[in-house]
Structure formats: C-alpha cells, structure tokens
Design an enzyme around this catalytic site. Structure first.
Site, PDB file in Angstrom:
ATOM      1  N   ASP A 116       1.621   1.706  12.562  1.00 18.16           N
ATOM      2  CA  ASP A 116       0.530   2.063  11.651  1.00 18.16           C
ATOM      3  C   ASP A 116      -0.801   1.734  12.301  1.00 18.16           C
ATOM      4  OD1 ASP A 116      -0.989   2.241   8.956  1.00 18.16           O
ATOM      5  OD2 ASP A 116       1.074   2.631   8.363  1.00 18.16           O
ATOM      6  N   HIS A 158      -5.009   0.756   5.891  1.00 17.91           N
ATOM      7  CA  HIS A 158      -3.751   1.449   5.612  1.00 17.91           C
ATOM      8  C   HIS A 158      -2.543   0.603   6.007  1.00 17.91           C
ATOM      9  CE1 HIS A 158      -0.614   4.619   6.144  1.00 17.91           C
ATOM     10  NE2 HIS A 158      -1.240   5.187   5.129  1.00 17.91           N
ATOM     11  N   SER A 217       2.655   7.548   1.775  1.00 16.49           N
ATOM     12  CA  SER A 217       2.710   6.410   2.689  1.00 16.49           C
ATOM     13  C   SER A 217       3.234   5.172   1.984  1.00 16.49           C
ATOM     14  CB  SER A 217       1.316   6.105   3.241  1.00 16.49           C
ATOM     15  OG  SER A 217       0.890   7.067   4.156  1.00 16.49           O
TER      16      SER A 217
END
Length: 484
Positions: free
Chosen positions: A205, A240, A421
């Site tokens: 990520d 994120h 996600s």
C-alpha cells in the site's frame, strides 16, 4: 452516453511509456531483436521476468529492419492494420508498436510462436489522485477529458487532493472525513491481543503512519519511497495504508501487518514493483496478502507481471484484492476490446484473477455500494461504506474539516472513509483471525467461509449463469462502524 468526440483509451494510457516486461527464458531472443534499443535490463529470478527500459525510437528502427527482412512479418505487424482514423481513435504508441513488431517477427519465423512479453502497467489505489494532466507518468493526458465533473484543483498543483469531485468521479468511495472527540465519536481503547496471534498479513500500500493504536501490530519491509513518518503527509493519499492496516487489526488484533510500500505519495505504483513485492511477501511466511489497489487495461487483459506474481507465491497464502471503486463511471466510454463499453465494465487487476479473492463493498444494510462493481469476477462482499479507522495527522489536506478541528489528536487521528479497499481489509483481517499456525491455514479458512456447494451443470443451465458474490460478515466493532 459518452461523448464520441473524446479520444479512446489505449494500452499506453495505463502503462510506462518506455518499458517492456519479458519472460527471462525469452530475454535473449527479444534483446537480439531490439539491439541497441535496450537501455537497461533488470531481472527477477523469483518472478522469472525481466524489465527492459527502452529507447523506443532506436528499438522501433531495429525492429522495422527485422520486419522487412522476415518474410510474412509485415503482414502481422501493427502497421498492417493502422488504428481507425478520426477523433475517436489515437495513434499506436511506440511501446505498443515495439511489442507488436516483436510478436510479428517471432510468429513469422517460428510457426506462430510468440515470446511472453507485456507492459509495465500502472496501479493506483481506488480513489487516489494519481490521475491528472500534470503527471506524465500517470494515465495520460486524456484522463481529464474522460472524467466528468472535475476541475483543475483536483488534478494537480497546490490544491491537489482537496477537491471531492475528482475523487468521487474516479474513486467512487469519496474522500476521508477526519473524526474529532464528541459528536458520537470516542477513540477506542488500545488494541489488545486476541484473534490472529502469530499470524502475519502482508500489506502492499502507501505505507503506515506511526499511530499509537497500531503499536506492536506492524512492521515495515524495505520502504520503497522513504519512511512515511519523516514529516506530516500532505493530501489524503498517505492515509490509505494507515486506514487499511487499522481495519485489518480490528479483525485480527493479535496479528502482525507486514507493510511493503509500493504506492507513492500520489497513490500510484507499477506492476513490476508490485509483482516483486507480492512474491517477496508471498515467500516470507505471511498467511494473507492484502492488495487494496487496482490496475486497469484498455483491452481487459490481465497484466503479465501480476499474473506471474500470484502464480509464484507459496501454497497456502491467500491473496485478497479490492474490486475497485469504478462502478459508477458509466459515462466514460471508449474502453474495452470493442471500444464501446464504459470504464465501469473494466475488470480490476489483480482482483479479477482466478487465484485472487476479489472483494466488493456493501453498506451496513447489506446493499451493494454504488461504486462497487457488480461483475462475475467479484467473489465476496463485505462492509465498505462509512468505516472508521486509524489515519494520518493534522495537515492531511482532505476536505470536510478545518485544521483546528483535530489539533488535539495530532499524534493519533482517526477518520471515516468508504471504498472496496476497506472492505478488502476487513476480509483480510477476518481470514487472519481464523488462521491457527501449524493447524489451520488461510486457504482452509477461506474454504470454510465460502463453503462452496457442488453444482450439477446440465443442459438446462444457461451458459451465462454465474454465482453472485458471497457476503462475508466481519466483526465490525463500534469504533469501526460509522454512525450517520
């Protein structure tokens, strides 16, 4: 209905403009054809692939000479069937031409055989701001025209990441909303040990911001783009990975998240780096690999590097990937083999691979999220709307709040966000929570969760029939489930 005056996506729009990926056993053949057109070569024995950086003009010139010298090759090259003229078509880019000539020469000389070659594709996490006219290495200058309801501040410059219109148009899940004390929100207690003890979950990520709630639950392997904690990140993109890790550990608090940063500060990476990281983690003892990003190809074909990486990981490792947040992009046409389908129709890679568990998103009532693709390659669904998790500090640049709103939580911020996600992260954590080292593998857990029933295929069953995604129900703690 798409504006037919807009240019059509081609392979180059999602690929590095000067790179080719080649199977190592075919490397010598390809290099001999290209000659001085190869500037550098990087091979990975675990993948069995090599990445070639080209001088496209030199490579093209060498191949044109080989095409001319090879009987029948000119009839097979891309030049024999130039792209359709007019505003709804684009010229063949140089790497597409190079790859086409290599295949034409090989097929003409070897009875139809062609070497295993592909492109170094781009990957982004769904909702990132890596699409834009200011980034030459992103998706190409055509993207802004193809994405409706966007503006300049959404695409680059000082305002990058602050415009919700861009993230909503491309990402579907929208932008994160930072949480503050009060207003039905209280930060959770520190994480305690529990399910997932002794289990390692790989996370590829944007990296993780050091967060007190995550302490002791993660480790970073060879940060590719530098340590995320070197300064307060700008924009919502760096949050994120931190948000995803928190959701994994919400399901498996005793697990360790092994982080490999493969996406840069704009949420963008490439399939070569991602594939190498997948194999590295997949052979390192992790039980689950979480891939909350997407790769799209104009022809809908799976990227070579991602296919090979999934094939080369250890047996028993489960790869879980996001289905993408592009389902609502029905107005963006000119993609797919027929150049007539919408962006919403495209498969998301690696999620659409047969050996990968593809995760779509539903809301708290179990209704499909409007941004989540409803396609046969989506395997399972999980909550992915208004989830809450760990996040990055004050100067995050995301919309919906003022900096002073969370100054008191500078070192331990939390946010609310939506997207496949995060449904993926919950599923990865759910699987990890059921693993028992040396007793029950991740593949055993997935088999039990899905509980497949044998189906008798008869002549009366439609050939187009497919099983809808199976809903999974992770334990959504009070802090992880958003309140509206």
């Amino acid at each position: 209905m798409a504006d037919q005056s807009l240019p059509v996506f081609r392979d180059a729009d999602w690929s590095a403009p000067d790179e080719l990926i080649v199977a190592t056993e075919h490397l010598g053949f390809v290099r001999d054809l290209i000659g001085d057109g190869v500037e550098s070569t990087e091979a990975d024995h675990r993948l069995g692939l090599a990445r070639l950086v080209l001088n496209p003009a030199t490579a093209f010139a060498s191949l044109q000479a080989e095409v001319a010298a090879t009987p029948g090759a000119s009839n097979l090259s891309l030049a024999a069937s130039p792209p359709q003229s007019g505003s709804a078509a684009t010229a063949v880019d140089s790497v597409t031409q190079v790859a086409g000539d290599i295949r034409a020469i090989a097929a003409a000389r070897n009875g139809g055989w062609v070497p295993t070659i592909g492109r170094n594709r781009y990957v982004v996490f769904p909702g990132s701001d890596a699409v834009g006219v200011t980034r030459e290495t992103s998706f190409g200058v055509q993207v802004k025209a193809l994405l409706p309801n966007t503006n300049e501040t959404s695409f680059g410059g000082p305002g990058r990441g602050v415009g919700a219109a861009r993230e909503t148009s491309f990402g579907g899940g929208g932008v994160p909303m930072l949480l503050t004390d009060g207003q039905d929100w209280a930060p959770p207690r520190f994480r305690a040990t529990g399910p997932g003890a002794g289990v390692r979950v790989g996370l590829l990520d944007t990296g993780i911001w050091p967060h007190p709630w995550l302490d002791g639950g993660w480790e970073e392997v060879m940060p590719t783009f530098g340590a995320l904690g070197d300064g307060i990140p700008a924009g919502s993109v760096p949050g994120h990975g931190t948000f995803t890790a928190g959701l994994i550990l919400s399901q498996a608090p005793g697990a360790t998240v092994v982080v490999r940063r493969v996406l840069d500060g704009d949420g963008q990476g490439n399939t070569w780096d991602v594939a190498r990281a997948i194999v590295e983690l997949g052979q390192s003892g992790v039980s689950v690999i979480n891939l909350s990003f997407a790769c799209y190809t104009a022809d809908g074909a799976a990227p070579l590097a991602l296919v090979r990486a999934v094939q080369r990981i250890d047996r028993g490792v489960v790869v879980v990937a996001a289905a993408g947040n592009h389902n609502a992009m029905t107005a963006v046409g000119g993609v797919g083999p027929a150049k007539a389908s919408s962006f919403a129709d495209l498969p998301s890679w690696p999620a659409a691979l047969g050996d990968v568990l593809a995760v779509g998103a539903v809301d708290r009532e179990g209704r499909p999220a409007p941004f989540s693709p409803d396609r046969p390659w989506v395997d399972v669904t999980a909550p992915g709307v208004d989830l809450r998790s760990t996040y990055v500090p004050t100067h995050c640049g995301c919309s919906g709040h003022a900096p002073h709103d969370h100054a008191a939580q500078l070192s331990a911020p939390w946010a609310e966000w939506s997207g496949t996600s995060f449904a993926t992260a919950l599923v990865s954590g759910l699987i990890a929570s059921g693993v028992r080292p040396n007793q029950r593998s991740a593949t055993d857990v997935v088999a039990a969760l899905l509980n497949p029933q044998p189906v008798l295929i008869t002549g009366g069953v439609s050939a187009n029939a497919w099983n809808p995604p199976r809903p999974l129900y992770p334990r959504i703690t009070g802090w992880a489930r958003g309140v509206r």
